[in-house]
Design a protein around this motif. Structure first.
Motif, PDB file in Angstrom:
ATOM      1  N   UNK A  40       0.851  -1.182   0.000  1.00  0.00           N
ATOM      2  CA  UNK A  40       0.000   0.000   0.000  1.00  0.00           C
ATOM      3  C   UNK A  40       0.891   1.237   0.000  1.00  0.00           C
ATOM      4  N   UNK A  41       0.461   2.264  -0.710  1.00  0.00           N
ATOM      5  CA  UNK A  41       1.197   3.535  -0.719  1.00  0.00           C
ATOM      6  C   UNK A  41       0.235   4.658  -0.363  1.00  0.00           C
ATOM      7  N   UNK A  42       0.582   5.436   0.643  1.00  0.00           N
ATOM      8  CA  UNK A  42      -0.142   6.664   0.984  1.00  0.00           C
ATOM      9  C   UNK A  42       0.673   7.780   0.348  1.00  0.00           C
ATOM     10  N   UNK A  43       0.355   8.131  -0.906  1.00  0.00           N
ATOM     11  CA  UNK A  43       1.176   9.075  -1.667  1.00  0.00           C
ATOM     12  C   UNK A  43       0.772  10.528  -1.478  1.00  0.00           C
ATOM     13  N   UNK A  44      -0.403  10.762  -0.910  1.00  0.00           N
ATOM     14  CA  UNK A  44      -0.869  12.128  -0.676  1.00  0.00           C
ATOM     15  C   UNK A  44      -1.289  12.237   0.782  1.00  0.00           C
ATOM     16  N   UNK A  45      -0.427  12.829   1.589  1.00  0.00           N
ATOM     17  CA  UNK A  45      -0.755  12.938   3.011  1.00  0.00           C
ATOM     18  C   UNK A  45      -1.988  13.825   3.189  1.00  0.00           C
ATOM     19  N   UNK A  46      -2.801  13.516   4.200  1.00  0.00           N
ATOM     20  CA  UNK A  46      -4.023  14.293   4.431  1.00  0.00           C
ATOM     21  C   UNK A  46      -3.719  15.771   4.680  1.00  0.00           C
ATOM     22  N   UNK A  47      -4.625  16.625   4.261  1.00  0.00           N
ATOM     23  CA  UNK A  47      -4.470  18.066   4.462  1.00  0.00           C
ATOM     24  C   UNK A  47      -3.557  18.684   3.425  1.00  0.00           C
ATOM     25  N   UNK A  48      -3.126  19.907   3.712  1.00  0.00           N
ATOM     26  CA  UNK A  48      -2.257  20.608   2.765  1.00  0.00           C
ATOM     27  C   UNK A  48      -0.814  20.111   2.926  1.00  0.00           C
ATOM     28  N   UNK A  49      -0.055  20.196   1.843  1.00  0.00           N
ATOM     29  CA  UNK A  49       1.350  19.783   1.880  1.00  0.00           C
ATOM     30  C   UNK A  49       2.189  20.902   2.495  1.00  0.00           C
ATOM     31  N   UNK A  50       2.176  20.939   3.820  1.00  0.00           N
ATOM     32  CA  UNK A  50       2.845  22.023   4.551  1.00  0.00           C
ATOM     33  C   UNK A  50       4.346  21.783   4.701  1.00  0.00           C
ATOM     34  N   UNK A  51       4.782  20.544   4.526  1.00  0.00           N
ATOM     35  CA  UNK A  51       6.193  20.229   4.717  1.00  0.00           C
ATOM     36  C   UNK A  51       6.562  19.959   6.168  1.00  0.00           C
ATOM     37  N   UNK A  52       5.568  19.973   7.059  1.00  0.00           N
ATOM     38  CA  UNK A  52       5.863  19.667   8.461  1.00  0.00           C
ATOM     39  C   UNK A  52       6.238  18.188   8.566  1.00  0.00           C
ATOM     40  N   UNK A  53       6.974  17.822   9.587  1.00  0.00           N
ATOM     41  CA  UNK A  53       7.372  16.433   9.763  1.00  0.00           C
ATOM     42  C   UNK A  53       6.141  15.534   9.924  1.00  0.00           C
ATOM     43  N   UNK A  54       5.110  16.042  10.581  1.00  0.00           N
ATOM     44  CA  UNK A  54       3.868  15.275  10.737  1.00  0.00           C
ATOM     45  C   UNK A  54       3.247  14.987   9.376  1.00  0.00           C
ATOM     46  N   UNK A  55       3.200  15.998   8.526  1.00  0.00           N
ATOM     47  CA  UNK A  55       2.646  15.820   7.180  1.00  0.00           C
ATOM     48  C   UNK A  55       3.519  14.893   6.342  1.00  0.00           C
ATOM     49  N   UNK A  56       4.836  15.054   6.436  1.00  0.00           N
ATOM     50  CA  UNK A  56       5.750  14.185   5.692  1.00  0.00           C
ATOM     51  C   UNK A  56       5.588  12.726   6.109  1.00  0.00           C
ATOM     52  N   UNK A 118      13.195  16.040   4.123  1.00  0.00           N
ATOM     53  CA  UNK A 118      12.551  17.281   4.564  1.00  0.00           C
ATOM     54  C   UNK A 118      11.533  17.781   3.531  1.00  0.00           C
ATOM     55  N   UNK A 119      11.274  16.974   2.496  1.00  0.00           N
ATOM     56  CA  UNK A 119      10.197  17.276   1.553  1.00  0.00           C
ATOM     57  C   UNK A 119       9.648  15.967   0.998  1.00  0.00           C
ATOM     58  N   UNK A 120       8.492  16.029   0.387  1.00  0.00           N
ATOM     59  CA  UNK A 120       7.772  14.850  -0.082  1.00  0.00           C
ATOM     60  C   UNK A 120       8.517  14.101  -1.193  1.00  0.00           C
ATOM     61  N   UNK A 121       8.269  12.807  -1.288  1.00  0.00           N
ATOM     62  CA  UNK A 121       8.859  11.965  -2.330  1.00  0.00           C
ATOM     63  C   UNK A 121       7.812  11.648  -3.395  1.00  0.00           C
ATOM     64  N   UNK A 122       6.675  11.135  -2.966  1.00  0.00           N
ATOM     65  CA  UNK A 122       5.676  10.612  -3.898  1.00  0.00           C
ATOM     66  C   UNK A 122       4.828  11.730  -4.477  1.00  0.00           C
ATOM     67  N   UNK A 123       4.726  11.766  -5.794  1.00  0.00           N
ATOM     68  CA  UNK A 123       3.929  12.782  -6.480  1.00  0.00           C
ATOM     69  C   UNK A 123       2.448  12.425  -6.404  1.00  0.00           C
ATOM     70  N   UNK A 124       1.646  13.399  -6.002  1.00  0.00           N
ATOM     71  CA  UNK A 124       0.212  13.176  -5.835  1.00  0.00           C
ATOM     72  C   UNK A 124      -0.491  12.891  -7.155  1.00  0.00           C
ATOM     73  N   UNK A 125      -0.005  13.443  -8.242  1.00  0.00           N
ATOM     74  CA  UNK A 125      -0.677  13.318  -9.541  1.00  0.00           C
ATOM     75  C   UNK A 125      -0.235  12.095 -10.341  1.00  0.00           C
TER      76      UNK A 125
END
Length: 155
Positions: A40-56, A118-125
């Motif tokens: 399973x891949x969660x490629x789009x974390x919930x909420x806005x992509x703020x770059x916070x560690x919680x979001x990452x 410190x930034x996202x890997x998986x592209x949402x699109x």
């Protein structure tokens, strides 16, 4: 019939005439049963992509051990379309268990390892996760596009 189909038909007929048979087989979806694969891949974390560690850390990929025994995954690695690479540290996945690889920072253990980015890997699109053995052999992949929501089940 287009030219390509004519050539292929002629080639197949010629090979059959000289006694060569071609076997075409599909790889079943269960090809990774009994092995290590992307679950399973969660490629789009919930909420806005703020770059916070919680979001990452809400962006992750789940690796499953379908074997009946624990498996040491040290040296295996994951890559995305852009070439970002996560190398597994010493980590044993229990029989029938999973390990989640989170994008952000954290302490490895209890079914979770951390990429430390410190930034996202998986592209949402759309993107493709690839899993490789320590020797560089391709093991499994999972791809998605923007129609898949925020999570993709791969097996």
């Amino acid at each position: 019939m287009n030219m390509r189909k004519k050539i292929l038909a002629t080639l197949a007929a010629t090979l059959l005439a000289i006694g060569v048979s071609l076997a075409v087989t599909a790889t079943p979806a269960s090809a990774h049963e009994g092995g290590i694969h992307i679950g399973l891949v969660q490629f789009n974390s919930p909420g806005s992509d703020s770059g916070s560690n919680t979001s990452l850390n809400a962006e992750w990929i789940n690796i499953h051990n379908a074997r009946s025994t624990p498996y040491q995954i040290k040296g295996w690695y994951i890559k995305d379309n852009a070439g970002y690479k996560f190398l597994f540290p010493t980590y044993t996945i229990g029989a029938g268990k999973n390990v989640k690889v989170h994008t952000g920072k954290g302490s490895n253990g209890g079914g979770h390892v951390y990429w430390g980015r410190s930034w996202y890997v998986w592209n949402n699109t759309g993107d493709k996760a690839r899993l490789y053995t320590p020797s560089g052999n391709f093991d499994d992949s999972c791809s998605w596009d923007d129609d898949d929501g925020s999570q993709k089940s791969c097996h």
